[in-house]
Scaffold this active site. Structure first.
Site, mmCIF file in Angstrom:
data_model
loop_
_atom_site.group_PDB
_atom_site.id
_atom_site.type_symbol
_atom_site.label_atom_id
_atom_site.label_comp_id
_atom_site.label_asym_id
_atom_site.label_seq_id
_atom_site.Cartn_x
_atom_site.Cartn_y
_atom_site.Cartn_z
ATOM 1 N N TYR A 45 0.817 -1.227 0.000
ATOM 2 C CA TYR A 45 0.000 0.000 0.000
ATOM 3 C C TYR A 45 0.849 1.276 0.000
ATOM 4 C CZ TYR A 45 -3.706 -3.125 1.802
ATOM 5 O OH TYR A 45 -4.593 -4.145 2.009
ATOM 6 N N HIS A 103 0.075 -11.695 1.597
ATOM 7 C CA HIS A 103 -0.975 -10.832 1.037
ATOM 8 C C HIS A 103 -1.826 -11.525 -0.031
ATOM 9 C CE1 HIS A 103 -1.767 -6.275 0.188
ATOM 10 N NE2 HIS A 103 -2.873 -6.985 0.090
HETATM 11 N N1 LIG Z 1 -5.879 -8.098 1.814
HETATM 12 C C1 LIG Z 1 -6.247 -7.471 0.708
HETATM 13 O O1 LIG Z 1 -5.945 -7.917 -0.405
HETATM 14 C C2 LIG Z 1 -7.069 -6.222 0.805
HETATM 15 C C3 LIG Z 1 -7.753 -5.768 -0.337
HETATM 16 C C4 LIG Z 1 -8.520 -4.607 -0.220
HETATM 17 C C5 LIG Z 1 -8.578 -3.926 0.988
HETATM 18 N N2 LIG Z 1 -7.876 -4.361 2.079
HETATM 19 C C6 LIG Z 1 -7.899 -3.628 3.370
HETATM 20 O O2 LIG Z 1 -9.250 -3.343 3.708
HETATM 21 C C7 LIG Z 1 -9.413 -1.953 3.919
HETATM 22 C C8 LIG Z 1 -10.830 -1.510 3.581
HETATM 23 O O3 LIG Z 1 -11.185 -1.771 2.236
HETATM 24 P P1 LIG Z 1 -11.290 -0.609 1.135
HETATM 25 O O4 LIG Z 1 -10.393 0.487 1.544
HETATM 26 O O5 LIG Z 1 -11.069 -1.213 -0.186
HETATM 27 O O6 LIG Z 1 -12.807 -0.159 1.143
HETATM 28 P P2 LIG Z 1 -13.997 0.093 2.214
HETATM 29 O O7 LIG Z 1 -13.477 0.268 3.587
HETATM 30 O O8 LIG Z 1 -15.031 -0.938 1.949
HETATM 31 O O9 LIG Z 1 -14.595 1.471 1.672
HETATM 32 C C9 LIG Z 1 -13.896 2.671 1.775
HETATM 33 C C10 LIG Z 1 -14.823 3.787 1.329
HETATM 34 O O10 LIG Z 1 -15.909 3.903 2.249
HETATM 35 C C11 LIG Z 1 -16.035 5.254 2.700
HETATM 36 N N3 LIG Z 1 -16.417 5.207 4.121
HETATM 37 C C12 LIG Z 1 -15.729 4.646 5.142
HETATM 38 N N4 LIG Z 1 -16.409 4.746 6.304
HETATM 39 C C13 LIG Z 1 -17.558 5.401 6.007
HETATM 40 C C14 LIG Z 1 -18.660 5.820 6.776
HETATM 41 N N5 LIG Z 1 -18.737 5.565 8.084
HETATM 42 N N6 LIG Z 1 -19.660 6.499 6.140
HETATM 43 C C15 LIG Z 1 -19.597 6.749 4.820
HETATM 44 N N7 LIG Z 1 -18.575 6.387 4.041
HETATM 45 C C16 LIG Z 1 -17.563 5.716 4.624
HETATM 46 C C17 LIG Z 1 -14.685 5.895 2.501
HETATM 47 O O11 LIG Z 1 -14.840 7.263 2.173
HETATM 48 P P3 LIG Z 1 -14.374 8.442 3.200
HETATM 49 O O12 LIG Z 1 -12.884 8.440 3.190
HETATM 50 O O13 LIG Z 1 -14.984 9.662 2.596
HETATM 51 O O14 LIG Z 1 -14.956 8.106 4.542
HETATM 52 C C18 LIG Z 1 -14.144 5.125 1.283
HETATM 53 O O15 LIG Z 1 -14.538 5.750 0.072
HETATM 54 C C19 LIG Z 1 -8.320 -1.357 3.017
HETATM 55 O O16 LIG Z 1 -8.081 0.008 3.298
HETATM 56 C C20 LIG Z 1 -7.182 -2.286 3.311
HETATM 57 O O17 LIG Z 1 -6.584 -1.956 4.567
HETATM 58 C C21 LIG Z 1 -7.152 -5.521 2.004
#
Ligand SMILES: NC(=O)c1ccc[n+]([C@@H]2O[C@H](COP(=O)([O-])OP(=O)(O)OC[C@H]3O[C@@H](n4cnc5c(N)ncnc54)[C@H](OP(=O)(O)O)[C@@H]3O)[C@@H](O)[C@H]2O)c1
Length: 273
Positions: A45, A103
């Site tokens: 990341y 990962h």
């Molecule tokens: N192991 C893997 O391969 C893998 C893959 C993908 C992700 N991940 C991990 O999982 C984490 C989360 O997944 P993601 O980042 O893909 O997506 P996510 O958490 O499902 O969605 C993030 C989005 O949701 C919004 N959001 C968050 N909280 C909110 C709330 N309370 N109300 C309204 N909107 C909200 C954020 O916007 P705002 O910033 O405007 O709040 C952002 O646009 C990643 O950051 C990473 O650490 C791991």
């Protein structure tokens, strides 16, 4: 904050995701001040330095934080693995992580046994308190558990209301693995959903809170939402003072769709269960 236990790991149920947050020192410090005690990053990341800076700036003692990072699929051979762990620790400005993941599975033919030995070595050397795998299908998790000289504690994989993970969740419960749910808000795709919106209105909660509550209420699941908005961050932590009825849980389960998966990189993703 409630915790999930898995083979000695005590994992704060709501974690803080950091992918795509760039130079995130201030954001991470804010998250910690708001009460997050579980931070998810990865070598890939490019946010480990920011996470390390944020931890320092927050004043929260390192020992109170459950810190998670991951070794990328390019570095799964023994030497490269050890080197990647060292780089992660340096950027995170710490001697150990609480949880270290592989990962994604290897795509270059690196034997899983070699990677599992390298993962176990990081644990035995005190660089990772607990270990796990991410984006492995059930068959690969079984191979990993058989080949790893140290017990695995967690599987991290995508999960939100648009993706059915029933088989994998049942497997994790049986195998004693905690399940960490990434993209718990469907990376924003859930926000226009009429069913979630209706339940959120009925509960007087935000749609994000309903989606996260649905995950944690199933048990054995730790969602890791990402946000750069302090109001959203605070909201996402606040899902333990209400509950969904069985009928509401079922309505949300019924939202799963065949094309609901978001993270599915061609050539890298395994055959999903
Ligand atoms: N192991 C893997 O391969 C893998 C893959 C993908 C992700 N991940 C991990 O999982 C984490 C989360 O997944 P993601 O980042 O893909 O997506 P996510 O958490 O499902 O969605 C993030 C989005 O949701 C919004 N959001 C968050 N909280 C909110 C709330 N309370 N109300 C309204 N909107 C909200 C954020 O916007 P705002 O910033 O405007 O709040 C952002 O646009 C990643 O950051 C990473 O650490 C791991």
């Amino acid at each position: 904050m409630p915790t999930l236990s898995a083979r000695g790991a005590q994992i704060p149920v709501i974690g803080f995701g950091t992918s795509q947050l760039g130079n995130c020192g201030e954001i991470v410090a804010t998250a910690l001040k708001l009460g997050y005690r579980h931070i998810d990053t990865a070598w890939k990341y490019g946010t480990e330095q920011g996470v390390g800076d944020g931890i320092k700036a927050s004043g929260v003692p390192r020992k109170d934080i459950f810190l998670v990072t991951k070794v990328s699929h390019e570095y799964l051979k023994a030497d490269a693995f050890a080197h990647s762990v060292e780089e992660s620790l340096e950027r995170l400005q710490t001697d150990y992580v609480d949880l270290l993941f592989v990962h994604w599975p290897a795509i270059d033919g690196t034997p899983l046994a070699e990677t599992m030995k390298a993962l176990a070595k990081a644990k035995r050397d005190g660089k990772a308190r607990h270990i796990g795998v991410a984006n492995f299908n059930i068959a690969l998790v079984e191979d990993a558990m058989r080949l790893c000289p140290e017990p695995l504690s967690v599987l991290q994989a995508e999960y939100h209301p648009y993706l059915d993970q029933g088989k994998v969740l049942a497997y994790c419960r049986k195998a004693g693995l905690a399940f960490m749910a990434y993209c718990p808000l469907g990376r924003g795709r859930l926000f226009k959903d009429p069913v979630l919106a209706e339940i959120a209105r009925a509960k007087g909660r935000s749609l994000a809170q309903v989606a996260l509550r649905w995950l944690v209420q199933q048990g054995n699941i730790a969602p890791i939402p990402r946000s750069s908005n302090p109001q959203h961050m605070a909201e996402s932590l606040n899902v333990f003072d209400f509950s969904l009825t069985d009928a509401e849980m079922k309505r949300i389960h019924a939202l799963a769709r065949p094309d609901g998966r978001i993270a599915n990189p061609a050539g890298r993703a395994p055959k999903w269960d």
